[in-house]
Design a protein around this motif. Structure first.
Motif, PDB file in Angstrom:
ATOM      1  N   PRO A 104       0.828  -1.208   0.000  1.00  0.00           N
ATOM      2  CA  PRO A 104       0.000   0.000   0.000  1.00  0.00           C
ATOM      3  C   PRO A 104       0.859   1.252   0.000  1.00  0.00           C
ATOM      4  N   ASP A 105       0.257   2.316  -0.432  1.00  0.00           N
ATOM      5  CA  ASP A 105       0.913   3.612  -0.391  1.00  0.00           C
ATOM      6  C   ASP A 105       1.241   3.906   1.066  1.00  0.00           C
ATOM      7  N   PRO A 106       2.470   4.265   1.372  1.00  0.00           N
ATOM      8  CA  PRO A 106       2.853   4.466   2.769  1.00  0.00           C
ATOM      9  C   PRO A 106       2.040   5.555   3.469  1.00  0.00           C
ATOM     10  N   ARG A 107       1.504   6.503   2.703  1.00  0.00           N
ATOM     11  CA  ARG A 107       0.706   7.564   3.324  1.00  0.00           C
ATOM     12  C   ARG A 107      -0.603   7.025   3.879  1.00  0.00           C
ATOM     13  N   TRP A 108      -1.085   5.894   3.333  1.00  0.00           N
ATOM     14  CA  TRP A 108      -2.374   5.340   3.735  1.00  0.00           C
ATOM     15  C   TRP A 108      -2.244   3.976   4.410  1.00  0.00           C
ATOM     16  N   ALA A 109      -1.032   3.523   4.663  1.00  0.00           N
ATOM     17  CA  ALA A 109      -0.827   2.191   5.212  1.00  0.00           C
ATOM     18  C   ALA A 109      -1.507   2.006   6.568  1.00  0.00           C
ATOM     19  N   ASP A 110      -1.400   2.986   7.443  1.00  0.00           N
ATOM     20  CA  ASP A 110      -2.019   2.864   8.769  1.00  0.00           C
ATOM     21  C   ASP A 110      -3.537   2.774   8.658  1.00  0.00           C
ATOM     22  N   GLU A 111      -4.121   3.614   7.818  1.00  0.00           N
ATOM     23  CA  GLU A 111      -5.575   3.598   7.647  1.00  0.00           C
ATOM     24  C   GLU A 111      -6.033   2.264   7.051  1.00  0.00           C
ATOM     25  N   LEU A 112      -5.257   1.742   6.109  1.00  0.00           N
ATOM     26  CA  LEU A 112      -5.600   0.478   5.480  1.00  0.00           C
ATOM     27  C   LEU A 112      -5.535  -0.665   6.493  1.00  0.00           C
ATOM     28  N   ALA A 113      -4.542  -0.634   7.363  1.00  0.00           N
ATOM     29  CA  ALA A 113      -4.414  -1.672   8.393  1.00  0.00           C
ATOM     30  C   ALA A 113      -5.624  -1.643   9.335  1.00  0.00           C
ATOM     31  N   LYS A 114      -6.084  -0.442   9.698  1.00  0.00           N
ATOM     32  CA  LYS A 114      -7.265  -0.324  10.558  1.00  0.00           C
ATOM     33  C   LYS A 114      -8.501  -0.882   9.862  1.00  0.00           C
ATOM     34  N   LEU A 115      -8.648  -0.592   8.584  1.00  0.00           N
ATOM     35  CA  LEU A 115      -9.795  -1.112   7.830  1.00  0.00           C
ATOM     36  C   LEU A 115      -9.775  -2.635   7.764  1.00  0.00           C
ATOM     37  N   LYS A 116      -8.591  -3.189   7.545  1.00  0.00           N
ATOM     38  CA  LYS A 116      -8.468  -4.650   7.491  1.00  0.00           C
ATOM     39  C   LYS A 116      -8.871  -5.268   8.821  1.00  0.00           C
ATOM     40  N   GLU A 117      -8.452  -4.664   9.940  1.00  0.00           N
ATOM     41  CA  GLU A 117      -8.822  -5.165  11.261  1.00  0.00           C
ATOM     42  C   GLU A 117     -10.330  -5.104  11.464  1.00  0.00           C
ATOM     43  N   MET A 118     -10.949  -3.983  11.039  1.00  0.00           N
ATOM     44  CA  MET A 118     -12.400  -3.844  11.201  1.00  0.00           C
ATOM     45  C   MET A 118     -13.146  -4.882  10.362  1.00  0.00           C
ATOM     46  N   LEU A 119     -12.688  -5.141   9.136  1.00  0.00           N
ATOM     47  CA  LEU A 119     -13.319  -6.136   8.278  1.00  0.00           C
ATOM     48  C   LEU A 119     -13.178  -7.538   8.853  1.00  0.00           C
ATOM     49  N   SER A 120     -11.996  -7.856   9.374  1.00  0.00           N
ATOM     50  CA  SER A 120     -11.830  -9.195   9.928  1.00  0.00           C
ATOM     51  C   SER A 120     -12.677  -9.368  11.173  1.00  0.00           C
ATOM     52  N   ALA A 121     -12.901  -8.315  11.955  1.00  0.00           N
ATOM     53  CA  ALA A 121     -13.742  -8.377  13.147  1.00  0.00           C
ATOM     54  C   ALA A 121     -15.203  -8.588  12.752  1.00  0.00           C
ATOM     55  N   VAL A 122     -15.656  -7.973  11.667  1.00  0.00           N
ATOM     56  CA  VAL A 122     -17.036  -8.096  11.202  1.00  0.00           C
ATOM     57  C   VAL A 122     -17.272  -9.509  10.662  1.00  0.00           C
ATOM     58  N   GLU A 123     -16.301 -10.082   9.982  1.00  0.00           N
ATOM     59  CA  GLU A 123     -16.456 -11.413   9.382  1.00  0.00           C
ATOM     60  C   GLU A 123     -16.523 -12.511  10.444  1.00  0.00           C
ATOM     61  N   LYS A 124     -15.986 -12.311  11.613  1.00  0.00           N
ATOM     62  CA  LYS A 124     -15.949 -13.340  12.667  1.00  0.00           C
ATOM     63  C   LYS A 124     -17.230 -13.434  13.379  1.00  0.00           C
TER      64      LYS A 124
END
Length: 167
Positions: free
Chosen positions: A147-167
């Motif tokens: 990912p673009d380093p400027r958005w890497a932190d935001e992308l990581a948070k989104l991935k965590e939220m998606l994995s939490a919703v899928e469980k």
């Protein structure tokens, strides 16, 4: 204290001071008019300045004549902005986008190069640097794109939220 008024949307052909004096003559007897003309052609640049003795007269002229038609053009009248020191009336009317060569020279090199490239393209010249292929920062040994380093932190948070919703 005298007040300067900007009178805009004048026709871009020959406009005489006398014509404008006739228009504004009803409102006040003590005022001066300066029609701004092109230096080369001598035609009106589309605006003028009216100097009146005080704010009351200025407000009266604005109320009465703003939007009034003059040679099929609706006049735009407002209080003029203060002059820049050391510059005449014609210079103060130029758009703020123009800048001095001194300001252009103080820019970072990256921006100067962009301007040079765009001006060369207009002249039909090309910049050798612009022909080089863009290098990719996305290469890695696993083949996945990074990912673009400027958005890497935001992308990581989104991935965590998606994995939490899928469980």
């Amino acid at each position: 204290m005298s007040v300067r008024l900007y009178v805009g949307n004048l026709p871009k052909d020959t406009v005489q001071q006398e014509e404008l004096q006739e228009v504004f003559g009803e409102a006040s007897n003590s005022f001066s008019i300066k029609v701004i003309k092109d230096r080369k052609t001598g035609t009106c640049r589309g605006f003028a300045f009216v100097t009146v003795p005080n704010d009351e007269v200025a407000d009266e002229i604005i109320e009465k004549y703003n939007g009034q038609t003059f040679r099929e053009n609706a006049l735009k009248i407002e209080k003029a902005l203060p002059r820049n020191k050391g510059k005449g009336e014609e210079d103060s009317s130029k758009p703020e986008k123009e800048e001095s060569s001194q300001a252009r020279n103080s820019r970072p090199n990256k921006q100067k190069n962009k301007e040079a490239t765009s001006s060369n393209k207009r002249r039909g010249k090309s910049n050798k640097k612009s022909k080089q292929p863009a290098t990719s920062t996305n290469s890695s040994s696993s083949g996945a794109t990074q990912p673009d380093p400027r958005w890497a932190d935001e992308l990581a948070k989104l991935k965590e939220m998606l994995s939490a919703v899928e469980k």
